[in-house]
Write a protein that holds these residues in place. Structure first.
Motif, PDB file in Angstrom:
ATOM      1  N   HIS A 183       1.559   2.903   9.485  1.00 28.80           N
ATOM      2  CA  HIS A 183       0.711   3.466   8.433  1.00 28.80           C
ATOM      3  C   HIS A 183       0.792   2.602   7.172  1.00 28.80           C
ATOM      4  N   GLY A 184       2.001   2.271   6.792  1.00 28.63           N
ATOM      5  CA  GLY A 184       2.192   1.482   5.575  1.00 28.63           C
ATOM      6  C   GLY A 184       1.510   0.124   5.671  1.00 28.63           C
ATOM      7  N   ILE A 185       1.648  -0.478   6.836  1.00 29.30           N
ATOM      8  CA  ILE A 185       1.087  -1.808   7.026  1.00 29.30           C
ATOM      9  C   ILE A 185      -0.439  -1.789   6.965  1.00 29.30           C
ATOM     10  N   PHE A 186      -1.053  -0.815   7.612  1.00 27.80           N
ATOM     11  CA  PHE A 186      -2.527  -0.756   7.570  1.00 27.80           C
ATOM     12  C   PHE A 186      -3.032  -0.337   6.198  1.00 27.80           C
ATOM     13  N   ALA A 187      -2.299   0.550   5.552  1.00 25.84           N
ATOM     14  CA  ALA A 187      -2.741   0.970   4.227  1.00 25.84           C
ATOM     15  C   ALA A 187      -2.658  -0.200   3.257  1.00 25.84           C
ATOM     16  N   PHE A 188      -1.534  -0.908   3.304  1.00 25.86           N
ATOM     17  CA  PHE A 188      -1.336  -1.933   2.287  1.00 25.86           C
ATOM     18  C   PHE A 188      -1.997  -3.260   2.641  1.00 25.86           C
ATOM     19  N   PHE A 189      -1.614  -3.842   3.781  1.00 27.17           N
ATOM     20  CA  PHE A 189      -2.155  -5.155   4.131  1.00 27.17           C
ATOM     21  C   PHE A 189      -3.580  -5.058   4.673  1.00 27.17           C
ATOM     22  N   GLY A 190      -3.979  -3.857   5.079  1.00 27.55           N
ATOM     23  CA  GLY A 190      -5.348  -3.674   5.562  1.00 27.55           C
ATOM     24  C   GLY A 190      -6.265  -3.210   4.447  1.00 27.55           C
ATOM     25  N   TRP A 191      -6.182  -1.957   4.126  1.00 22.87           N
ATOM     26  CA  TRP A 191      -7.096  -1.362   3.136  1.00 22.87           C
ATOM     27  C   TRP A 191      -7.030  -2.064   1.786  1.00 22.87           C
ATOM     28  N   VAL A 192      -5.856  -2.062   1.172  1.00 23.73           N
ATOM     29  CA  VAL A 192      -5.754  -2.606  -0.186  1.00 23.73           C
ATOM     30  C   VAL A 192      -5.927  -4.128  -0.186  1.00 23.73           C
ATOM     31  N   GLY A 193      -5.181  -4.801   0.684  1.00 27.29           N
ATOM     32  CA  GLY A 193      -5.161  -6.261   0.670  1.00 27.29           C
ATOM     33  C   GLY A 193      -6.502  -6.877   1.017  1.00 27.29           C
TER      34      GLY A 193
END
Ligand code: FE2
Ligand code: FE2
Lengths: 410, 143
Positions: A183-193
């Motif tokens: 979840h953290g990886i997709f939220a941060f490196f996916g959505w935000v990044g």
């Protein structure tokens, strides 16, 4: 064939603005909890605190920015822009508050309600936005990055919902520790990044008159990042590729900024530089930590990623976007005498906020409790700076448009 | 090809603006005055190429009215007015005013150009007319 394509339908100023202006309050709240309450590192409190920043600050701003950008970039509008903005805004705010307080004060019964609001708000936003993006007739690199970003948001939303539900119903099973990092990886490196990457392709050349990003970067980078994210679900070390992608992006954007043709040094450049330095440093520490697994390192790179990289960049961009939009909306009603963008916010106030912000990042690395104070100060300043612009806008909004006097002679 | 040519022309205009802005921020007013006219002329010429040749041609196929082309023309007027105000601020040697107007000019122009490059020029490329001939005609326009 061209019917229905409207270029001018920028959403009303109030639509993105309500997102931008509420964001600092979540950071203030986060700062207050840090300073006055403190937290237990090994408890879900950290997650509650973290989401005040990631959902309450970052995601709110990004949602507002996307509603603003889609008409310009893609030539499509949201139906009923203001209404759409309002319901999403309110549900994400309520959801985030319930989420933050629920975890922070261990009121797990709040979490089910938080889940409903977030699924509703983020869900509607992401599906409509994705639909609009996919319909775009011409898909530029930015549009593709946005598509992958929103897809990541949807993935993060579903994984996050699962986590929230397990916490809320007290059924934290084996899956929790696997789903949490994903979840953290997709939220941060996916959505935000990826959203930052896609938007940078446009705004760096546009705001600072630099060369374009390299064609190959624009063509492949966001797919490379997204691909490696997906791969990391099966093979943990693939995330290193993702992070290397971001470091590369950071260095490229720094190179562009340094070769910019507008030599004028303004505060938003400082925010950008701070953002990129944090990104590169955080990336390096992250990769190192993959092999060492050190808790201190983890805290440092998390702070650098979230607060150093993303929040710095958002502050800098808000100082460009908010005054410009105010100016734009006032001037399109026919006024000529309004202040220019530079006159709307005093450069000195920007510098003060930049200092508070810098100290916030540094102290978060060392003494999170003290950082709380600086985060509060920095975000009060951020809010006041933006609020000044809003006040100018509302003053002009109350005046009759000069156009009216042409239409009906008195 | 229209798209490439016009996109390139947008960048050329940016390149004329950047040194002007530096001169203003250094309060080098002689230099600023010197750089202002070529910059202004390049902008006006670009707008004229669109308003006198490209847009009318596109309207033959798409119709006029309140559509995207109308919006582009309104934005041209907005930008022209800022360029004039910028000239006045340079004459008055008012640094803050000139830099503020310059910033506004820059962002306004960039988002206008973005819409043209992403949407309008792409549409032009798809319309059934002789692009090469039209491009030649556009190049002949006087500001
Ligand atoms: Fe134009
Ligand atoms: Fe143009």
């Amino acid at each position: 064939m061209f019917k229905g394509l409207s270029l001018d339908q920028a959403p009303p100023y109030e639509a993105p603005l309500r997102f931008f202006l509420t964001a600092p309050f979540f950071a203030i709240l986060g700062g207050a909890l840090l300073f006055f309450v403190g937290y237990d590192v090994s408890s879900p409190q950290v997650l509650g605190l973290l989401h005040l920043f990631t959902l309450g600050f970052i995601t709110l701003v990004m949602m507002g920015a996307m509603q603003q950008m889609l008409p310009v970039l893609v030539g499509v509008t949201f139906p009923n822009a203001l209404f759409f903005a309002k319901i999403i805004h309110v549900s994400v705010i309520v959801g985030t508050l319930l989420f933050g307080f629920g975890l922070f004060f261990e009121q797990f019964s709040f979490l089910a309600a938080a889940l409903v609001f977030l699924l509703f708000g983020v869900g509607i936003f992401s599906f409509i936005t994705l639909y609009k993006l996919l319909k775009a007739s011409h898909k530029s690199a930015t549009v593709w990055a946005m598509i992958l970003s929103v897809v990541s948001l949807i993935i993060a939303l579903f994984l996050g919902s699962h986590l929230l539900a397990s916490l809320g119903f007290g059924k934290v099973g084996e899956s929790f520790s696997f789903v949490l990092p994903s979840h953290g990886i997709f939220a941060f490196f996916g959505w935000v990044g990826l959203l930052i990457v896609g938007v940078s392709y446009q705004v760096i050349p546009m705001f600072y008159v630099t060369k374009d990003f390299d064609e190959n970067i624009k063509k492949y980078l966001s797919f490379f990042i997204f691909g490696s994210l997906v791969l990391s679900l099966f093979f943990k070390y693939a995330i290193i590729l993702t992070v290397l992608g971001y470091i590369y992006f950071g260095l490229e954007s720094l190179k562009l900024l340094e070769s910019r043709k507008r030599k004028i040094k303004e505060i938003t450049i400082d925010f950008w530089e701070m953002s990129v330095y944090s990104l590169v440093l955080a990336g390096a520490l992250f990769v190192g930590d993959m092999f060492i697994g050190n808790e201190v390192l983890e805290r440092i790179y998390s702070v650098l990623f979230v607060y150093g990289f993303v929040i710095s960049l958002i502050c800098g961009m808000l100082y460009k976007i908010v005054p410009f939009l105010a100016w734009f909306h006032i001037s399109s009603r026919g006024f000529f005498d309004m202040p220019t963008m530079k006159e709307m916010i005093d450069e000195r106030d920007l510098k003060i906020q930049f200092k508070f912000h810098t100290v916030s990042v540094l102290s978060l690395l060392i003494l999170p409790k003290i950082a709380g104070i600086f985060i509060i100060a920095s975000n009060i300043y951020l809010f006041l700076n933006l609020y000044k612009v809003l006040k100018i806008y509302t003053e002009y909004k109350a005046k009759p448009s000069p156009f009216d006097s042409f239409k009906k002679p008195a | 090809m229209i798209k490439d040519y016009m996109t390139h022309d947008h960048r050329e205009c940016d390149n004329l603006y950047a040194p002007l802005e530096s001169a203003i921020s250094e309060e080098n007013w002689d230099r600023a005055l010197e750089l202002y006219m070529p910059f202004k002329n390049a902008m006006l010429k670009h707008f004229a190429m669109e308003e006198e040749v490209l847009f009318p041609k596109m309207e033959e196929f798409m119709g006029g009215g309140e559509g995207p082309i109308h919006v582009m023309k309104m934005e041209h007027n907005q930008i022209r007015s800022i360029i004039d105000q910028l000239g006045e601020a340079i004459n008055e040697k008012n640094t803050q005013k000139a830099l503020g107007l310059g910033e506004t000019f820059m962002i306004l122009t960039q988002q206008h150009n973005m819409k043209e490059e992403q949407v309008l020029y792409t549409m032009a490329e798809q319309l059934p007319f002789d692009k090469e001939a039209l491009l030649e005609e556009m190049k002949k326009v006087e500001a």
